[in-house]
Design an enzyme around this catalytic site. Structure first.
Site, PDB file in Angstrom:
ATOM      1  N   ASP A 163      -7.900  -2.000   1.598  1.00 16.88           N
ATOM      2  CA  ASP A 163      -8.575  -0.751   1.953  1.00 16.88           C
ATOM      3  C   ASP A 163      -9.034   0.074   0.752  1.00 16.88           C
ATOM      4  O   ASP A 163      -9.821   1.012   0.925  1.00 16.88           O
ATOM      5  CB  ASP A 163      -7.649   0.114   2.813  1.00 16.88           C
ATOM      6  CG  ASP A 163      -7.149  -0.600   4.056  1.00 16.88           C
ATOM      7  OD1 ASP A 163      -7.898  -1.441   4.575  1.00 16.88           O
ATOM      8  OD2 ASP A 163      -6.013  -0.326   4.495  1.00 16.88           O
ATOM      9  N   GLY A 178       0.801  -1.208   0.000  1.00 17.60           N
ATOM     10  CA  GLY A 178       0.000   0.000   0.000  1.00 17.60           C
ATOM     11  C   GLY A 178       0.838   1.264   0.000  1.00 17.60           C
ATOM     12  O   GLY A 178       2.025   1.249  -0.348  1.00 17.60           O
ATOM     13  N   ALA A 194     -27.733  -1.744   4.593  1.00 23.02           N
ATOM     14  CA  ALA A 194     -27.650  -1.191   5.943  1.00 23.02           C
ATOM     15  C   ALA A 194     -28.509   0.059   6.092  1.00 23.02           C
ATOM     16  O   ALA A 194     -28.692   0.817   5.134  1.00 23.02           O
ATOM     17  CB  ALA A 194     -26.201  -0.855   6.288  1.00 23.02           C
ATOM     18  N   ARG A 220     -26.030  -4.574  19.781  1.00 22.82           N
ATOM     19  CA  ARG A 220     -24.800  -5.355  19.888  1.00 22.82           C
ATOM     20  C   ARG A 220     -23.770  -4.857  18.879  1.00 22.82           C
ATOM     21  O   ARG A 220     -24.118  -4.450  17.766  1.00 22.82           O
ATOM     22  CB  ARG A 220     -25.074  -6.837  19.638  1.00 22.82           C
ATOM     23  CG  ARG A 220     -26.072  -7.470  20.606  1.00 22.82           C
ATOM     24  CD  ARG A 220     -25.480  -7.611  22.006  1.00 22.82           C
ATOM     25  NE  ARG A 220     -26.409  -8.306  22.878  1.00 22.82           N
ATOM     26  CZ  ARG A 220     -27.371  -7.705  23.587  1.00 22.82           C
ATOM     27  NH1 ARG A 220     -27.525  -6.386  23.505  1.00 22.82           N
ATOM     28  NH2 ARG A 220     -28.166  -8.408  24.375  1.00 22.82           N
ATOM     29  N   GLU A 232     -13.656   1.196  10.363  1.00 25.02           N
ATOM     30  CA  GLU A 232     -12.567   1.103  11.334  1.00 25.02           C
ATOM     31  C   GLU A 232     -12.027   2.478  11.717  1.00 25.02           C
ATOM     32  O   GLU A 232     -11.641   2.709  12.873  1.00 25.02           O
ATOM     33  CB  GLU A 232     -11.442   0.249  10.750  1.00 25.02           C
ATOM     34  CG  GLU A 232     -10.229   0.072  11.634  1.00 25.02           C
ATOM     35  CD  GLU A 232      -9.120  -0.710  10.949  1.00 25.02           C
ATOM     36  OE1 GLU A 232      -8.208  -1.165  11.650  1.00 25.02           O
ATOM     37  OE2 GLU A 232      -9.164  -0.868   9.702  1.00 25.02           O
TER      38      GLU A 232
END
Length: 329
Positions: free
Chosen positions: A132, A107, A191, A249, A228
């Site tokens: 990524d 990367g 989502a 959760r 992340e």
């Protein structure tokens, strides 16, 4: 050290591993051999280079590797390579082992090391290997397709149990400071909320209100994809549960996204990119980065490539937001 004739090519993988790296290594080795070059594998990235962990490679050494995840050359971080003394040492080691061309698969951090070596006279070509998708000069990076499919399948499974318990689920995906895995999974998994480092305003009240409104409309579950680069999924889940009264959760998918057998796309693209890197070196070109841009395999000057910036495509993000809405009828 740089010249137009390349006889011995070394290949290394550096930084985070990515599915498809073995396909790229295989392509570099076999393409190089087909061009009459001697091939050397450098173990453990720049750390292995500085420790002279260098092996000769033949076609048989990369047999039965294309389907394997990870990297058969291994990888490691190397703080010494960030220093001027470390970079000069690496150049001298390349010279000592007769390596007059080097393919670096990795990367941005790996390319920064390659840039230093190139500036010191080593013939270098970079190949983008990163789950990524955060390398600005290319539309594709080796490993992204496998990683995003791994995450997508895991999120589907979490949705099943989230629906059964009528819960809210926050699922954290990898990507460092880039939100591409989160964006793609957000669209692919349907989502209700997608949190990207490039876009998130840290207004949890909007998320909480969205969860409450969706529950009023009869929605039995709520999926939040969290990148992340934002993180803190566990503490976020506690705050959301306290505010909504809905069981919440957190699931952090973690390094499972780096592993596994690479997809067909990752195998094919990695193979072509690896071969392309060898072709550039044999043609006497150096200081290049291989890329896939607008449907074509191309190459960029390494200084130009590292100076580029990359953001989340606005249209893709807008589509993701519109498709996640639970419109009232």
């Amino acid at each position: 050290m740089a010249n137009n004739k390349v006889n011995t090519i070394g290949v290394l993988t550096s930084g985070g591993d990515a599915p498809g790296m073995n396909a790229a290594i295989r392509a570099v080795v076999r393409r190089g051999l087909s061009k009459g070059c001697h091939m050397k594998g450098i173990l453990k990235g720049y750390d292995g280079l500085l420790n002279e962990e260098i092996i000769d490679m033949e076609a048989k050494d990369v047999s039965d590797t294309i389907e394997r995840g990870g990297t058969v050359l291994y990888t490691a971080r190397c703080a010494e390579m960030r220093t001027e003394d470390g970079q000069k040492k690496a150049v001298e080691i390349c010279r000592r082992h007769g390596i007059d061309g080097l393919v670096v698969i990795g990367g941005d951090g790996s390319f920064a090391g390659a840039q230093r070596l190139a500036n010191l006279g080593v013939n270098v070509v970079g190949v983008p290997g990163s789950i990524d998708l955060d390398i600005a000069c290319t539309d594709y990076t080796i490993g992204f397709d496998t990683a995003v499919n791994t995450a997508m399948e895991a999120i589907d499974k979490v949705r099943d149990t989230s629906t059964s318990h009528e819960r809210c689920s926050i699922i954290e995906v990898m990507g460092r400071n880039a939100g591409y895995i989160a964006l793609w999974c957000g669209i692919a998994n349907g989502a209700e909320d997608i949190l990207l480092p490039e876009k998130y305003d840290y207004d949890e009240e909007k998320i909480i209100n969205n969860i409450i409104e969706n529950r009023k409309r009869g929605k039995k579950h709520h999926i939040i994809i969290n990148a992340e680069g934002i993180g803190h999924s566990t503490s976020m889940a506690k705050r959301i549960e306290a505010a909504t009264g809905i069981g919440t959760r957190a699931t952090i998918l973690g390094h499972m996204q780096r592993g596994g057998s690479p997809t067909c796309k990752d195998r094919v693209y990695a193979s072509i990119m690896g071969a392309y890197a060898v072709d550039l070196l044999v043609a006497g070109k150096t200081k290049r980065v291989v890329a896939y841009k607008n449907g074509e395999y191309v190459d960029f000057d390494i200084n130009e490539a590292l100076a580029m910036e990359k953001g989340i495509p606005e249209y893709q993000y807008e589509v993701a937001r519109s498709l996640s809405a639970n419109y009232a009828k």
